[in-house]
Design a protein around this motif. Sequence first.
Motif, PDB file in Angstrom:
ATOM      1  N   ARG A  42       0.775  -1.237   0.000  1.00  0.00           N
ATOM      2  CA  ARG A  42       0.000   0.000   0.000  1.00  0.00           C
ATOM      3  C   ARG A  42       0.815   1.300   0.000  1.00  0.00           C
ATOM      4  NH1 ARG A  42      -5.453   1.068   3.334  1.00  0.00           N
ATOM      5  NH2 ARG A  42      -6.209  -0.950   2.752  1.00  0.00           N
ATOM      6  N   GLU A  43       1.918   1.315   0.754  1.00  0.00           N
ATOM      7  CA  GLU A  43       2.710   2.540   0.855  1.00  0.00           C
ATOM      8  C   GLU A  43       3.454   2.841  -0.444  1.00  0.00           C
ATOM      9  OE1 GLU A  43       2.979   4.645   3.664  1.00  0.00           O
ATOM     10  OE2 GLU A  43       1.231   3.443   4.205  1.00  0.00           O
ATOM     11  N   ASN A  44       3.568   1.841  -1.288  1.00  0.00           N
ATOM     12  CA  ASN A  44       4.419   1.985  -2.471  1.00  0.00           C
ATOM     13  C   ASN A  44       3.691   2.070  -3.797  1.00  0.00           C
ATOM     14  OD1 ASN A  44       7.142   2.335  -2.116  1.00  0.00           O
ATOM     15  ND2 ASN A  44       7.367   0.265  -1.275  1.00  0.00           N
ATOM     16  N   VAL A  45       2.339   1.963  -3.778  1.00  0.00           N
ATOM     17  CA  VAL A  45       1.632   2.070  -5.058  1.00  0.00           C
ATOM     18  C   VAL A  45       1.441   3.550  -5.388  1.00  0.00           C
ATOM     19  CG1 VAL A  45       0.466  -0.168  -4.940  1.00  0.00           C
ATOM     20  CG2 VAL A  45      -0.647   1.858  -3.971  1.00  0.00           C
ATOM     21  N   SER A  46       1.090   3.842  -6.641  1.00  0.00           N
ATOM     22  CA  SER A  46       0.971   5.253  -7.048  1.00  0.00           C
ATOM     23  C   SER A  46      -0.259   5.887  -6.391  1.00  0.00           C
ATOM     24  CB  SER A  46       0.835   5.344  -8.569  1.00  0.00           C
ATOM     25  OG  SER A  46      -0.458   4.948  -8.979  1.00  0.00           O
ATOM     26  N   SER A  47      -0.175   7.210  -6.189  1.00  0.00           N
ATOM     27  CA  SER A  47      -1.353   7.888  -5.635  1.00  0.00           C
ATOM     28  C   SER A  47      -2.477   7.881  -6.671  1.00  0.00           C
ATOM     29  CB  SER A  47      -1.015   9.302  -5.166  1.00  0.00           C
ATOM     30  OG  SER A  47      -0.375  10.010  -6.195  1.00  0.00           O
ATOM     31  N   GLY A  48      -2.116   7.727  -7.957  1.00  0.00           N
ATOM     32  CA  GLY A  48      -3.131   7.621  -9.022  1.00  0.00           C
ATOM     33  C   GLY A  48      -4.026   6.403  -8.833  1.00  0.00           C
ATOM     34  N   LEU A  49      -3.439   5.306  -8.354  1.00  0.00           N
ATOM     35  CA  LEU A  49      -4.242   4.099  -8.140  1.00  0.00           C
ATOM     36  C   LEU A  49      -5.300   4.359  -7.055  1.00  0.00           C
ATOM     37  CD1 LEU A  49      -4.304   1.110  -9.184  1.00  0.00           C
ATOM     38  CD2 LEU A  49      -3.021   0.513  -7.141  1.00  0.00           C
ATOM     39  N   TYR A  50      -4.910   5.180  -6.088  1.00  0.00           N
ATOM     40  CA  TYR A  50      -5.818   5.505  -4.979  1.00  0.00           C
ATOM     41  C   TYR A  50      -6.962   6.426  -5.437  1.00  0.00           C
ATOM     42  CZ  TYR A  50      -7.102   7.069  -0.273  1.00  0.00           C
ATOM     43  OH  TYR A  50      -7.777   7.361   0.878  1.00  0.00           O
ATOM     44  N   THR A  51      -6.607   7.410  -6.277  1.00  0.00           N
ATOM     45  CA  THR A  51      -7.633   8.375  -6.706  1.00  0.00           C
ATOM     46  C   THR A  51      -8.306   7.976  -8.032  1.00  0.00           C
ATOM     47  OG1 THR A  51      -5.916   9.723  -7.735  1.00  0.00           O
ATOM     48  CG2 THR A  51      -6.602  10.374  -5.527  1.00  0.00           C
ATOM     49  N   TYR A  52      -7.952   6.798  -8.535  1.00  0.00           N
ATOM     50  CA  TYR A  52      -8.547   6.240  -9.760  1.00  0.00           C
ATOM     51  C   TYR A  52     -10.078   6.414  -9.813  1.00  0.00           C
ATOM     52  CZ  TYR A  52      -9.601   2.037 -12.751  1.00  0.00           C
ATOM     53  OH  TYR A  52     -10.063   1.156 -13.692  1.00  0.00           O
ATOM     54  N   PRO A  53     -10.803   6.127  -8.715  1.00  0.00           N
ATOM     55  CA  PRO A  53     -12.273   6.263  -8.814  1.00  0.00           C
ATOM     56  C   PRO A  53     -12.722   7.698  -9.099  1.00  0.00           C
ATOM     57  CG  PRO A  53     -11.672   5.005  -6.847  1.00  0.00           C
ATOM     58  CD  PRO A  53     -10.402   5.590  -7.393  1.00  0.00           C
ATOM     59  N   ASN A  54     -11.903   8.688  -8.722  1.00  0.00           N
ATOM     60  CA  ASN A  54     -12.286  10.078  -9.023  1.00  0.00           C
ATOM     61  C   ASN A  54     -12.160  10.369 -10.522  1.00  0.00           C
ATOM     62  OD1 ASN A  54     -12.672  10.458  -6.319  1.00  0.00           O
ATOM     63  ND2 ASN A  54     -10.691  11.468  -5.963  1.00  0.00           N
ATOM     64  N   LEU A  55     -11.136   9.778 -11.138  1.00  0.00           N
ATOM     65  CA  LEU A  55     -10.989   9.933 -12.592  1.00  0.00           C
ATOM     66  C   LEU A  55     -12.144   9.216 -13.302  1.00  0.00           C
ATOM     67  CD1 LEU A  55      -9.422  10.834 -15.126  1.00  0.00           C
ATOM     68  CD2 LEU A  55      -7.965   8.814 -14.878  1.00  0.00           C
ATOM     69  N   MET A  56     -12.507   8.060 -12.779  1.00  0.00           N
ATOM     70  CA  MET A  56     -13.640   7.326 -13.382  1.00  0.00           C
ATOM     71  C   MET A  56     -14.935   8.142 -13.251  1.00  0.00           C
ATOM     72  SD  MET A  56     -14.724   3.410 -12.674  1.00  0.00           S
ATOM     73  CE  MET A  56     -16.402   2.858 -12.831  1.00  0.00           C
ATOM     74  N   ALA A  57     -15.113   8.767 -12.108  1.00  0.00           N
ATOM     75  CA  ALA A  57     -16.298   9.619 -11.922  1.00  0.00           C
ATOM     76  C   ALA A  57     -16.266  10.781 -12.917  1.00  0.00           C
ATOM     77  CB  ALA A  57     -16.346  10.139 -10.487  1.00  0.00           C
ATOM     78  N   ALA A  58     -15.065  11.342 -13.124  1.00  0.00           N
ATOM     79  CA  ALA A  58     -14.937  12.456 -14.069  1.00  0.00           C
ATOM     80  C   ALA A  58     -15.296  12.008 -15.485  1.00  0.00           C
ATOM     81  CB  ALA A  58     -13.509  13.005 -14.037  1.00  0.00           C
ATOM     82  N   ASP A  59     -14.818  10.827 -15.874  1.00  0.00           N
ATOM     83  CA  ASP A  59     -15.124  10.307 -17.221  1.00  0.00           C
ATOM     84  C   ASP A  59     -16.640  10.288 -17.442  1.00  0.00           C
ATOM     85  OD1 ASP A  59     -12.408   9.628 -17.400  1.00  0.00           O
ATOM     86  OD2 ASP A  59     -12.740   7.530 -16.822  1.00  0.00           O
ATOM     87  N   ILE A  60     -17.329   9.801 -16.429  1.00  0.00           N
ATOM     88  CA  ILE A  60     -18.784   9.581 -16.546  1.00  0.00           C
ATOM     89  C   ILE A  60     -19.544  10.914 -16.488  1.00  0.00           C
ATOM     90  CG2 ILE A  60     -20.768   8.536 -15.349  1.00  0.00           C
ATOM     91  CD1 ILE A  60     -18.652   6.358 -14.349  1.00  0.00           C
ATOM     92  N   LEU A  61     -19.168  11.745 -15.496  1.00  0.00           N
ATOM     93  CA  LEU A  61     -19.948  12.975 -15.263  1.00  0.00           C
ATOM     94  C   LEU A  61     -19.675  14.040 -16.322  1.00  0.00           C
ATOM     95  CD1 LEU A  61     -19.666  13.148 -11.346  1.00  0.00           C
ATOM     96  CD2 LEU A  61     -21.488  12.145 -12.743  1.00  0.00           C
ATOM     97  N   LEU A  62     -18.474  13.996 -16.910  1.00  0.00           N
ATOM     98  CA  LEU A  62     -18.104  15.001 -17.920  1.00  0.00           C
ATOM     99  C   LEU A  62     -19.108  15.056 -19.073  1.00  0.00           C
ATOM    100  CD1 LEU A  62     -15.951  17.046 -18.856  1.00  0.00           C
ATOM    101  CD2 LEU A  62     -14.650  15.134 -19.804  1.00  0.00           C
ATOM    102  N   TYR A  63     -19.745  13.909 -19.367  1.00  0.00           N
ATOM    103  CA  TYR A  63     -20.694  13.866 -20.496  1.00  0.00           C
ATOM    104  C   TYR A  63     -22.142  13.828 -20.006  1.00  0.00           C
ATOM    105  CZ  TYR A  63     -16.349  13.046 -22.853  1.00  0.00           C
ATOM    106  OH  TYR A  63     -15.056  13.209 -23.311  1.00  0.00           O
TER     107      TYR A  63
END
Length: 340
Positions: free
Chosen positions: A121-142
């Motif tokens: 956990r301490e060594n994975v990217s912070s992107g992996l952690y915030t991935y669901p926010n990007l997914m939400a953005a993909d969906i809500l943007l349209y």
Amino acid sequence: MQDKKKKIVFSGVQPTGALHLGNYLGAIKNFVDLQEDHDCLYCIVDLHAVTVWQNPNDLKSNILDVASIYLASGIDPKKSTIFVQSTVPYHSELSWILNCVTRIGWLNRMTQFKEKAGKNRENVSSGLYTYPNLMAADILLYFSDLVPVGDDQKQHLELTRDIAQKFNNDYSDFGGKDFFPIPNPIIMDESSRVMSLRDGTKKMSKSDPSAMSRIEFKDSNDLIVKKISKAKTDPLPIPNNVNDLETRPEVHNLISIFSSLAGLKITTVLNDYSGKQFSEFKKDLSDLLIENIEPIRDELIRLDNDHSFLLDILEKGTNEAMKRSSLNMKKIRDIVGLGY
Ligand code: AQP
């Protein structure tokens, strides 16, 4: 072109390796059916892919592979918008805004992060952690209404709904009231979670080191037969009732795959095969798989020789997605108070 009367559908696939039967039955087959009477955007989510390090050369070719699989599976660029996520920068911009809306406690509950990060956990990217926010953005943007996904993405969809609601509430006095529609998932019953052919408790996945665990789109007919004949089962005969499948994950998986490919209920498949040998069932399952995969594979080979056609479709898709998302992003910036 956006059709205002139709419901908006958004979904995506990560270009992280060879796509498989789970991606097909859990997502892409559904994408094809939906395009008939919905306004569909189908994305190749390369920004999601880099949450885990990707070899840049492989990533580029995987992006085109996903685009080819979309087309070969029957997604029609005249009916649906097909595009690559990173070519529309507003996904990243909205994702940043949503990073500021989502609560850390919500992200901490995401089981996919826990599974993917594991003990590291301490060594994975912070992107992996915030991935669901990007997914939400993909969906809500349209302003999407519907999101066809496999069962593994259900929790991320629920989070997207919470994020949309919180944004609408936080900015309700500034034009945000009911601003984002609250999207609904579309999850197929029988095929929502296709499991590994080697271990019925693990989902079929691109990142499984064993290619024998999954059926890939480019598998030859002989390889499909081999993978199914070696697929794990157990010594008991095929049961005659669904409850007996609960303790037999590998058998349950093969029966579910059969049922979704044949368009039959699990009970019907069990009626047809109960008491029979697995060898007979596996032969019929291989035939059914070949019937479904062979035409897609032939089309993939044809598309491999027509890259300019593929690039042209992706460019048109980007233009359409840019047009739609830039208008929406402007409204979002205004509501949040960004810029001047
Ligand atoms: N085994 C599966 N059964 C049903 N649906 C599945 N999906 C993935 N695996 C299964 C659905 O396919 C869509 C695209 O998935 P993705 O590639 O974006 O992400 P993923 O779920 O992380 O897929 P993989 O194959 O497991 O990739 P890796 O190994 O890289 O993590 C999604 O709708 C997903 O639900």
